[in-house]
Design an enzyme around this catalytic site. Structure first.
Site, short mmCIF file in Angstrom:
data_model
loop_
_atom_site.label_atom_id
_atom_site.label_comp_id
_atom_site.label_asym_id
_atom_site.label_seq_id
_atom_site.Cartn_x
_atom_site.Cartn_y
_atom_site.Cartn_z
N ALA A 102 0.86 -1.19 0.00
CA ALA A 102 0.00 0.00 0.00
C ALA A 102 0.89 1.24 0.00
CB ALA A 102 -0.94 0.00 1.22
N TRP A 149 9.55 2.04 4.24
CA TRP A 149 10.16 3.30 3.77
C TRP A 149 9.81 4.48 4.69
CZ3 TRP A 149 6.63 0.94 0.10
CH2 TRP A 149 7.25 -0.07 -0.65
N HIS A 194 28.89 21.12 -15.30
CA HIS A 194 30.15 20.83 -14.60
C HIS A 194 31.04 19.83 -15.37
CE1 HIS A 194 28.34 22.70 -11.04
NE2 HIS A 194 29.53 22.67 -10.47
N GLU A 203 5.63 11.03 -0.55
CA GLU A 203 4.45 11.87 -0.25
C GLU A 203 3.53 11.99 -1.48
OE1 GLU A 203 4.65 14.96 2.51
OE2 GLU A 203 6.37 14.09 3.55
N SER A 210 4.53 11.27 -8.64
CA SER A 210 4.05 12.25 -9.64
C SER A 210 2.74 11.76 -10.26
CB SER A 210 5.11 12.46 -10.71
OG SER A 210 6.23 13.09 -10.15
N1 CAA Z 1 -8.72 15.59 1.87
C1 CAA Z 1 -9.74 14.98 2.51
N2 CAA Z 1 -10.29 13.83 2.12
C2 CAA Z 1 -9.79 13.25 1.01
C3 CAA Z 1 -8.75 13.83 0.28
C4 CAA Z 1 -8.21 15.05 0.75
N3 CAA Z 1 -7.17 15.66 0.14
N4 CAA Z 1 -8.46 13.04 -0.77
C5 CAA Z 1 -9.30 11.99 -0.70
N5 CAA Z 1 -10.11 12.14 0.38
C6 CAA Z 1 -11.19 11.26 0.80
C7 CAA Z 1 -12.27 11.16 -0.28
O1 CAA Z 1 -13.22 12.20 -0.17
C8 CAA Z 1 -12.86 9.80 0.02
O2 CAA Z 1 -13.72 9.90 1.12
P1 CAA Z 1 -15.30 9.47 1.01
O3 CAA Z 1 -15.37 8.22 0.21
O4 CAA Z 1 -15.67 9.31 2.43
O5 CAA Z 1 -15.94 10.63 0.34
C9 CAA Z 1 -11.67 9.01 0.51
O6 CAA Z 1 -10.71 9.94 0.96
C10 CAA Z 1 -11.09 8.11 -0.55
O7 CAA Z 1 -10.71 8.93 -1.62
P2 CAA Z 1 -10.52 8.37 -3.09
O8 CAA Z 1 -11.72 7.59 -3.50
O9 CAA Z 1 -10.12 9.51 -3.94
O10 CAA Z 1 -9.31 7.35 -2.86
P3 CAA Z 1 -8.45 6.56 -3.88
O11 CAA Z 1 -8.32 5.18 -3.40
O12 CAA Z 1 -8.92 6.78 -5.28
O13 CAA Z 1 -6.97 7.22 -3.68
C11 CAA Z 1 -5.23 8.86 -3.76
C12 CAA Z 1 -6.73 8.58 -3.75
C13 CAA Z 1 -5.13 10.35 -4.02
C14 CAA Z 1 -4.51 8.11 -4.87
C15 CAA Z 1 -4.61 8.50 -2.37
O14 CAA Z 1 -4.68 7.13 -2.12
C16 CAA Z 1 -3.19 9.00 -2.22
O15 CAA Z 1 -2.96 10.18 -1.95
N6 CAA Z 1 -2.20 8.08 -2.37
C17 CAA Z 1 -0.79 8.43 -2.15
C18 CAA Z 1 -0.39 8.20 -0.74
C19 CAA Z 1 0.87 8.93 -0.37
O16 CAA Z 1 1.03 10.12 -0.63
N7 CAA Z 1 1.79 8.21 0.26
C20 CAA Z 1 2.98 8.83 0.73
C21 CAA Z 1 3.44 8.17 1.97
S1 CAA Z 1 3.94 9.24 3.24
C22 CAA Z 1 5.53 9.66 2.90
O17 CAA Z 1 6.05 9.46 1.83
C23 CAA Z 1 6.19 10.37 3.99
C24 CAA Z 1 7.65 10.31 3.98
O18 CAA Z 1 8.24 9.47 4.62
C25 CAA Z 1 8.43 11.37 3.31
#
Ligand code: CAA
Length: 427
Positions: A177, A203, A385, A410, A413
């Protein structure tokens, strides 16, 4: 520590008075002379203010000075040996850079998001391994706790994290995931007054150095993302195991580990928000986190550009400095333009957040664009460079390697494009 909140509020108050006087002036002009088009133009342009405040400039200079004096010496060695910059992070905390946007009553510096972006850019120019730690602590952990935690959680955890006495980590990604964040396998079983946590996270930035983890886990699998919770887990809880440090392409000094949970008891009092709020929490927090990573990418790009610019004025070929050759001068022109565009997107996203508006779209745009230009600009900096760019002493090869991760963590892209396209298609 930067305790500029009082000055800021005084300034903001004076700013408001000026705004009211300005509006009265504009209104009187309008009704006296009926110059509506000019009046509206004046109002519009008043809000397009690209000037930094004195406080923001002070933060920028302090971060620049810190990066040059504290981070530059040893950055090549830390990268090579994958050494976590513990001492440097401690000093960063003492200066107030680890809880920049947190209210001073919880130990933070009370600054705005623009100041945070400015500081992130300066630190990232020199050492992106430090700035990722700073970004996670500021925008994922501290901001998340301040915005959604309860008073007890803020007193117990946020204060120490904002002061930099302790470091935090954000645990969402799993072996299966990453981008598909709703498919959480880590479980937080409801056992009455505690949750029983089991699973593995991958990670994790600050994985070993953090004392407190914000863990996203599934409580009610049948409810999908609405059954997910966000829990504060203390690293020294029985059943928590930290895996080996990842051997990475870039940001090698940063502390990236897998974290395993086996029957870890987490008190119910450590749940953030209502039951099932965890996925929304993660999405909200990540939107702000993406501003931090966009600023990191911007800093990596501008650090590489500054080095390339300097080098091009020193290095001679064919009887003149290489900057006099159009092939190099045009590269520098493109790099400067792309960096400026990325900076505007980062500042716009930060400004949008500071205005209390929805910044999800602008944060994703800033991250998508800034991380792409970080790749291009660092690549060109190595090219300018020549052979020297390919060896460690000249820093640009490290910046090239560091740039890549900004297109991955996070939200890749591709994930940013999902967020952006869904928003623009909604109209
Ligand atoms: N704010 C609030 N709610 C949100 C939202 C937001 N920005 N984006 C989505 N939601 C809500 C939706 O409204 C929905 O809620 P309801 O069904 O209750 O209305 C729910 O979340 C599910 O949304 P989606 O149907 O859009 O979900 P999805 O399965 O299609 O996925 C996605 C959307 C944007 C791809 C998301 O899964 C995502 O952002 N994935 C990437 C995760 C990520 O960034 N991981 C990074 C790890 S952390 C890290 O890297 C830190 C580090 O160490 C540097």
């Amino acid at each position: 520590m930067f305790m500029i909140n009082n000055n800021l509020s005084q300034k903001q108050f004076l700013g408001k008075i000026c705004d009211i006087l300005y509006c009265c002036h504009v209104y009187l002009n309008a009704i006296c002379y009926l110059r509506f088009p000019a009046v509206f133009c004046a109002l519009y342009y008043k809000h397009m203010d690209f000037q930094l405040t004195e406080e923001q400039i002070a933060v920028q200079l302090a971060a620049r000075d810190f990066a040059r004096t504290e981070l530059l010496p040893g950055v090549i060695e830390r990268d090579e040996k994958q050494k976590f910059p513990a001492e440097q992070i401690k000093k960063l905390g003492e200066l107030g850079f680890l809880g920049m946007m947190v209210n001073p009553k919880y130990g933070g510096s009370g600054m705005d998001t623009i100041s945070y972006v400015l500081a992130m850019e300066e630190i990232s120019k020199i050492d992106a391994s430090v700035s990722v730690c700073m970004s996670v602590n500021n925008s994922l952990v501290c901001w998340g706790l301040e915005k959604y935690g309860n008073e007890d959680q803020k007193q117990k955890y946020l204060t120490q994290l904002a002061r930099g006495e302790k470091i935090g980590a954000f645990l969402l990604s799993e072996p299966e995931a990453g981008s598909d964040a709703t498919s959480q396998r880590t479980t937080a079983e409801d056992k009455g007054d505690y949750y029983l946590l089991n699973g593995t996270k991958n990670w994790i930035t600050n994985g070993n150095s953090a004392s407190y983890y914000l863990v996203i886990a599934q409580t009610y699998p049948e409810k999908g993302h609405r059954g997910i919770n966000a829990l504060i887990v203390e690293k020294d809880s029985p059943g928590v195991t930290v895996g080996a440090k990842e051997n990475k392409l870039g940001i090698r000094g940063s502390d990236t580990h897998s974290i395993m949970f086996q029957d870890v008891k987490v008190p119910k009092a450590n749940r953030i928000g209502d039951d099932g709020f965890g996925f929304t929490f993660a999405m909200k927090v990540l939107a702000g986190g993406r501003i931090g990573i966009a600023a990191q990418a911007l800093g990596i790009a501008s650090g590489a550009y500054e080095l390339a610019l300097k080098y091009s004025k020193e290095r001679k070929a064919f009887g003149t400095e290489i900057s006099n050759h159009q092939a190099i001068a045009f590269k520098l022109a493109d790099m400067a333009t792309e960096i400026e565009a990325a900076r505007l997107l980062c500042h716009k996203a930060a400004w949008t957040k500071d205005q209390g508006l929805d910044y999800t779209l602008s944060a994703s745009m800033a991250k998508l664009f800034a991380s792409d230009i970080a790749q291009r600009v660092t690549n060109e900096a190595v090219q300018i460079h020549g052979g020297y760019g390919y060896v460690k002493e000249f820093h640009v090869e490290r910046l090239l390697r560091d740039a890549k991760i900004t297109q991955i963590y996070e939200g890749t892209s591709e994930v940013q494009r999902i967020v952006i396209s869904r928003t623009v298609l909604k109209g």
